[in-house]
Design a protein around this motif. Structure first.
Motif, PDB file in Angstrom:
ATOM      1  N   PRO A 130       0.805  -1.230   0.000  1.00 23.61           N
ATOM      2  CA  PRO A 130       0.000   0.000   0.000  1.00 23.61           C
ATOM      3  C   PRO A 130       0.834   1.274   0.000  1.00 23.61           C
ATOM      4  CG  PRO A 130      -0.944  -1.611   1.493  1.00 23.61           C
ATOM      5  CD  PRO A 130       0.376  -2.171   1.057  1.00 23.61           C
ATOM      6  N   ALA A 131       1.905   1.311   0.794  1.00 28.18           N
ATOM      7  CA  ALA A 131       2.750   2.506   0.836  1.00 28.18           C
ATOM      8  C   ALA A 131       3.478   2.705  -0.485  1.00 28.18           C
ATOM      9  CB  ALA A 131       3.754   2.397   1.985  1.00 28.18           C
ATOM     10  N   MET A 132       3.910   1.626  -1.103  1.00 27.16           N
ATOM     11  CA  MET A 132       4.621   1.743  -2.373  1.00 27.16           C
ATOM     12  C   MET A 132       3.664   2.185  -3.481  1.00 27.16           C
ATOM     13  SD  MET A 132       7.332  -1.462  -2.217  1.00 27.16           S
ATOM     14  CE  MET A 132       8.305  -0.880  -3.611  1.00 27.16           C
ATOM     15  N   GLU A 133       2.450   1.671  -3.465  1.00 25.52           N
ATOM     16  CA  GLU A 133       1.487   2.091  -4.482  1.00 25.52           C
ATOM     17  C   GLU A 133       1.159   3.573  -4.343  1.00 25.52           C
ATOM     18  OE1 GLU A 133      -3.129   1.154  -5.546  1.00 25.52           O
ATOM     19  OE2 GLU A 133      -1.722  -0.550  -5.584  1.00 25.52           O
ATOM     20  N   ALA A 134       0.955   4.025  -3.115  1.00 28.85           N
ATOM     21  CA  ALA A 134       0.660   5.443  -2.902  1.00 28.85           C
ATOM     22  C   ALA A 134       1.824   6.316  -3.364  1.00 28.85           C
ATOM     23  CB  ALA A 134       0.349   5.701  -1.422  1.00 28.85           C
ATOM     24  N   THR A 135       3.046   5.873  -3.101  1.00 30.56           N
ATOM     25  CA  THR A 135       4.231   6.621  -3.545  1.00 30.56           C
ATOM     26  C   THR A 135       4.301   6.669  -5.063  1.00 30.56           C
ATOM     27  OG1 THR A 135       5.446   5.989  -1.549  1.00 30.56           O
ATOM     28  CG2 THR A 135       6.745   6.721  -3.435  1.00 30.56           C
ATOM     29  N   LEU A 136       4.041   5.544  -5.699  1.00 24.55           N
ATOM     30  CA  LEU A 136       4.097   5.501  -7.157  1.00 24.55           C
ATOM     31  C   LEU A 136       3.048   6.423  -7.768  1.00 24.55           C
ATOM     32  CD1 LEU A 136       5.293   4.368  -9.736  1.00 24.55           C
ATOM     33  CD2 LEU A 136       3.791   2.384  -9.510  1.00 24.55           C
ATOM     34  N   VAL A 137       1.855   6.424  -7.230  1.00 25.21           N
ATOM     35  CA  VAL A 137       0.806   7.305  -7.757  1.00 25.21           C
ATOM     36  C   VAL A 137       1.239   8.762  -7.648  1.00 25.21           C
ATOM     37  CG1 VAL A 137      -1.540   8.155  -7.372  1.00 25.21           C
ATOM     38  CG2 VAL A 137      -1.089   5.687  -7.392  1.00 25.21           C
ATOM     39  N   ARG A 138       1.763   9.163  -6.505  1.00 23.66           N
ATOM     40  CA  ARG A 138       2.203  10.557  -6.326  1.00 23.66           C
ATOM     41  C   ARG A 138       3.323  10.901  -7.306  1.00 23.66           C
ATOM     42  NH1 ARG A 138       1.808   9.152  -0.818  1.00 23.66           N
ATOM     43  NH2 ARG A 138       4.080   8.938  -0.680  1.00 23.66           N
ATOM     44  N   ASN A 139       4.288  10.000  -7.447  1.00 23.78           N
ATOM     45  CA  ASN A 139       5.399  10.276  -8.357  1.00 23.78           C
ATOM     46  C   ASN A 139       4.942  10.339  -9.813  1.00 23.78           C
ATOM     47  OD1 ASN A 139       7.486  10.592  -6.491  1.00 23.78           O
ATOM     48  ND2 ASN A 139       7.949   8.409  -6.440  1.00 23.78           N
ATOM     49  N   LEU A 140       3.975   9.519 -10.182  1.00 22.51           N
ATOM     50  CA  LEU A 140       3.470   9.558 -11.553  1.00 22.51           C
ATOM     51  C   LEU A 140       2.713  10.851 -11.821  1.00 22.51           C
ATOM     52  CD1 LEU A 140       2.297   5.861 -12.008  1.00 22.51           C
ATOM     53  CD2 LEU A 140       4.318   6.951 -13.013  1.00 22.51           C
ATOM     54  N   LEU A 141       2.028  11.374 -10.843  1.00 19.72           N
ATOM     55  CA  LEU A 141       1.358  12.674 -11.011  1.00 19.72           C
ATOM     56  C   LEU A 141       2.390  13.774 -11.238  1.00 19.72           C
ATOM     57  CD1 LEU A 141      -1.408  12.330  -8.276  1.00 19.72           C
ATOM     58  CD2 LEU A 141      -1.783  12.490 -10.753  1.00 19.72           C
ATOM     59  N   THR A 142       3.474  13.729 -10.480  1.00 21.85           N
ATOM     60  CA  THR A 142       4.560  14.688 -10.698  1.00 21.85           C
ATOM     61  C   THR A 142       5.162  14.515 -12.090  1.00 21.85           C
ATOM     62  OG1 THR A 142       5.118  14.734  -8.338  1.00 21.85           O
ATOM     63  CG2 THR A 142       6.830  15.438  -9.871  1.00 21.85           C
ATOM     64  N   ALA A 143       5.397  13.259 -12.462  1.00 24.28           N
ATOM     65  CA  ALA A 143       5.994  12.976 -13.769  1.00 24.28           C
ATOM     66  C   ALA A 143       5.091  13.449 -14.900  1.00 24.28           C
ATOM     67  CB  ALA A 143       6.260  11.484 -13.897  1.00 24.28           C
ATOM     68  N   SER A 144       3.799  13.270 -14.740  1.00 27.73           N
ATOM     69  CA  SER A 144       2.869  13.675 -15.793  1.00 27.73           C
ATOM     70  C   SER A 144       3.035  15.144 -16.131  1.00 27.73           C
ATOM     71  CB  SER A 144       1.429  13.399 -15.359  1.00 27.73           C
ATOM     72  OG  SER A 144       0.514  13.909 -16.299  1.00 27.73           O
ATOM     73  N   ASP A 145       3.116  15.985 -15.120  1.00 26.86           N
ATOM     74  CA  ASP A 145       3.240  17.424 -15.359  1.00 26.86           C
ATOM     75  C   ASP A 145       4.549  17.761 -16.068  1.00 26.86           C
ATOM     76  OD1 ASP A 145       0.798  17.843 -14.138  1.00 26.86           O
ATOM     77  OD2 ASP A 145       1.663  18.342 -12.188  1.00 26.86           O
ATOM     78  N   LEU A 146       5.663  17.180 -15.608  1.00 28.63           N
ATOM     79  CA  LEU A 146       6.961  17.497 -16.204  1.00 28.63           C
ATOM     80  C   LEU A 146       7.075  16.939 -17.621  1.00 28.63           C
ATOM     81  CD1 LEU A 146       9.292  16.919 -13.121  1.00 28.63           C
ATOM     82  CD2 LEU A 146       8.533  19.096 -14.081  1.00 28.63           C
ATOM     83  N   LEU A 147       6.556  15.743 -17.844  1.00 24.16           N
ATOM     84  CA  LEU A 147       6.604  15.161 -19.177  1.00 24.16           C
ATOM     85  C   LEU A 147       5.705  15.911 -20.152  1.00 24.16           C
ATOM     86  CD1 LEU A 147       6.500  11.422 -18.084  1.00 24.16           C
ATOM     87  CD2 LEU A 147       8.397  12.495 -19.295  1.00 24.16           C
TER      88      LEU A 147
END
Length: 277
Positions: A130-147
């Protein structure tokens, strides 16, 4: 009007490695063999330093379009395989993302596979998932904006935990689909490696059809030995290629497999696909 023919990309981390240490020579060999593009999974030792390729003299662009690169793996000596899902490593993930974007720009590549990372040693999926999934979701949201600023797409790939990487966090298509639903960004997509999908889930026709709206890139290899698509194994790739073409797949099909002998001697399957489509 018939659907357009499939386009194939040679992964030059796996193909054309026979005596070719130079990545650019492998790209030339892929062009000569009839591929439409290349995947360069780890361009970082060849194209600039971590601060960005603009800091070093640039070699010529590859002979073919670059369909895909991977994000940096992290601390390879420590066994890291990406940073996207690692709690407490968000700053490192951001640094690796910026490095990947700089290299993708230099290579004129618009797709970056964002490696999720491995479970820590001795930690179970149930405990840390659960903690890893939540981290991945947050990082992908950040990545989406930069990409998005660069017109790029980020990809997540389920890597099977039965044959290939027992500790890789993202290991099933269903898990990836759930994460993509939470992220809900048009430039964060699924990288579906049909080899991994077969090992974990099977039901390839159903899975490909169901996942198709999420797919941003596809890769292929035979199961279980990860050789050429035409080699003996569980998957009928003639059927799979017809299915993808019938669905109107527009991206590249990445070829990430271990040749049984030399790369070129094993490319009869590619010629057959060209002739039949």
């Amino acid at each position: 009007m018939p659907p357009p023919p499939l386009r194939f990309a040679a992964n030059v981390g796996w193909l054309f490695t026979e005596g070719e240490a130079d990545i650019w020579a492998r790209c030339e060999a892929a062009k000569a063999a009839g591929f439409d593009a290349v995947e360069i999974p780890d361009p970082y030792g060849y194209w600039g330093r971590a601060g960005g390729p603009e800091e070093t003299p640039r070699p010529p662009l590859p002979a073919l379009p670059v369909a895909l690169i991977n994000s940096p793996r992290g601390d390879v000596a420590a066994g890291e395989m990406g940073l996207g899902a690692l709690p407490g490593r968000e700053a490192d993930f951001l640094d690796s993302l910026q490095t990947a974007i700089a290299h993708a720009k230099a290579l004129k590549c618009d797709r970056v596979h964002l490696l999720s990372g491995r479970l820590p040693p001795g930690v179970t999926r149930e405990a840390q998932g659960p903690a890893m999934e939540a981290t991945l979701v947050r990082n992908l949201l950040t990545a989406s904006d930069l990409l998005a600023v660069e017109g790029m797409t980020g990809l997540i790939e389920p890597i099977n935990s039965r044959l290939t990487d027992p500790r890789y966090f993202l290991d099933t298509p269903g898990q990836a689909a759930r994460i993509l639903e939470k992220v809900d960004k048009p430039n964060i997509k699924l990288q579906l490696d049909i080899f991994h999908c077969q090992v974990m889930d099977g039901n390839l026709t159903g899975n490909i059809r169901a996942l198709f709206p999420l797919i941003g890139h596809i890769q292929v290899a035979q199961v279980p030995n990860r050789h050429e698509p035409s080699s003996q194994g569980e998957i009928n790739y003639s059927y799979i290629f017809n299915l993808l073409q019938g669905l109107g797949y527009q991206g590249y099909v990445g070829c990430e497999y271990t040749p049984r002998e030399s790369t070129v001697s094993g490319l009869g399957w590619l010629k057959e696909v060209r002739a039949s489509h």
